[in-house]
Write a protein that holds these residues in place. Sequence first.
Motif, short mmCIF file in Angstrom:
data_model
loop_
_atom_site.label_atom_id
_atom_site.label_comp_id
_atom_site.label_asym_id
_atom_site.label_seq_id
_atom_site.Cartn_x
_atom_site.Cartn_y
_atom_site.Cartn_z
N ASP A 108 53.13 48.51 44.72
CA ASP A 108 54.64 46.89 43.98
C ASP A 108 54.49 46.23 44.76
N PHE A 109 53.12 45.67 44.10
CA PHE A 109 52.61 44.58 44.61
C PHE A 109 52.75 43.44 43.49
N PRO A 110 52.51 42.07 43.17
CA PRO A 110 52.84 41.34 41.99
C PRO A 110 51.38 40.94 41.29
N ARG A 111 51.19 42.16 40.45
CA ARG A 111 49.44 41.31 40.25
C ARG A 111 49.67 39.82 39.30
N THR A 112 49.30 39.19 40.37
CA THR A 112 49.40 37.65 40.17
C THR A 112 47.56 37.49 40.18
N ASP A 113 46.94 36.37 39.79
CA ASP A 113 45.35 36.00 40.24
C ASP A 113 44.94 35.69 40.97
N ASP A 114 45.81 35.32 42.25
CA ASP A 114 45.15 35.08 43.92
C ASP A 114 45.11 36.72 44.34
N ASN A 115 46.16 37.51 43.95
CA ASN A 115 46.27 38.62 44.94
C ASN A 115 45.48 39.67 44.18
N ILE A 116 44.73 39.60 42.98
CA ILE A 116 43.55 40.04 42.12
C ILE A 116 42.55 39.73 42.76
N THR A 117 42.54 38.11 43.05
CA THR A 117 41.41 37.66 43.75
C THR A 117 41.10 38.17 45.33
N VAL A 118 41.85 38.25 45.82
CA VAL A 118 41.95 39.09 47.13
C VAL A 118 41.38 40.29 47.18
N MET A 119 41.51 41.30 46.31
CA MET A 119 41.30 42.99 46.58
C MET A 119 39.77 43.08 46.06
N LEU A 120 39.85 42.12 44.66
CA LEU A 120 38.34 42.16 44.39
C LEU A 120 37.18 41.74 45.87
N ARG A 121 37.73 40.49 46.30
CA ARG A 121 37.11 39.67 47.79
C ARG A 121 36.53 40.57 48.89
N TRP A 122 38.27 41.42 48.59
CA TRP A 122 37.94 42.35 49.90
C TRP A 122 37.23 43.49 49.67
N MET A 123 36.84 44.48 48.09
CA MET A 123 36.47 45.66 47.93
C MET A 123 34.99 44.82 47.86
N PHE B 46 50.72 40.05 50.10
CA PHE B 46 50.76 40.72 49.15
C PHE B 46 51.98 40.17 47.61
N SER B 47 53.69 41.02 49.31
CA SER B 47 54.29 41.38 48.27
C SER B 47 55.14 38.99 48.05
N SER B 48 54.77 38.95 48.76
CA SER B 48 54.83 37.22 48.53
C SER B 48 54.14 36.43 47.25
N SER B 49 53.28 36.92 46.96
CA SER B 49 52.50 36.44 46.49
C SER B 49 51.75 35.08 47.31
N ALA B 50 51.23 34.72 48.17
CA ALA B 50 50.97 33.98 49.07
C ALA B 50 49.56 33.88 48.57
N PRO B 51 49.25 32.57 49.17
CA PRO B 51 47.67 32.31 48.93
C PRO B 51 46.66 32.69 49.57
N THR B 52 45.71 33.03 48.64
CA THR B 52 44.59 34.09 49.16
C THR B 52 44.43 33.98 50.75
#
Length: 210
Positions: free
Chosen positions: A93-108, A166-172
């Motif tokens: 239930d997190f926003p699927r923003t570009d920043d959130n996706i970028t962090v997830m990909l880096r984390w993976m 993630f919930s607030s779409s904070a900076p990466t």
Amino acid sequence: MTRRILGVTAGAAVLALASLSALAPPPAPAQDDLAAASAASARSASEQVLKLPEGLTQASVARDSFAAVAGVQGLAAGSTNRDWAELVLLLGDFPRTDDNITVMLRWMRQENGPDNWWNRNNPLNNGWGSGGNSGLGSYDNLVIAAENAAEALHSNPGYAGIVAGFSSSAPTSQIEQAIWASPWATSHYANGAHWSYTPVPVIESPAGTW
């Protein structure tokens, strides 16, 4: 003389009667006649045809198009690491923003290399529900892995900073610092020293992983 007077009088009477007959209203139509007339009028109205001038074409109405947001099945069909990153965000239930996706990909990428991001169907090396210690367990498929990753983030108080980011779409940088400070990895990714910021290539996983 008397006959002439009588004849004139009779003629006048006939003219008077004729005049009264002409002034009298016509008799009311019968009820059956009214019903028939009404039905004929309705039938005539329903049979009316609108004829357009030659050369006039029907104008098309433009409507705004709406792009469907990919759900679980749509993301699974995509089968890429980006799709899996979005799936974790969706299930968490997190926003699927570009920043959130970028962090997830880096984390993976920090957990499994991009060329093998689906390793053991556990892209984040999550120990929650995988049956393995230190994140070395596996899942039956990548959808289950995403469900467990989202559940783990919301269930462990040590991940509260990640959830808030993630919930607030904070900076990466803010979300990544929360990941480093969390107990997700015992190495804490060397507090970011082992974190890569180069673009993560989008790569599909093999058939059967989803």
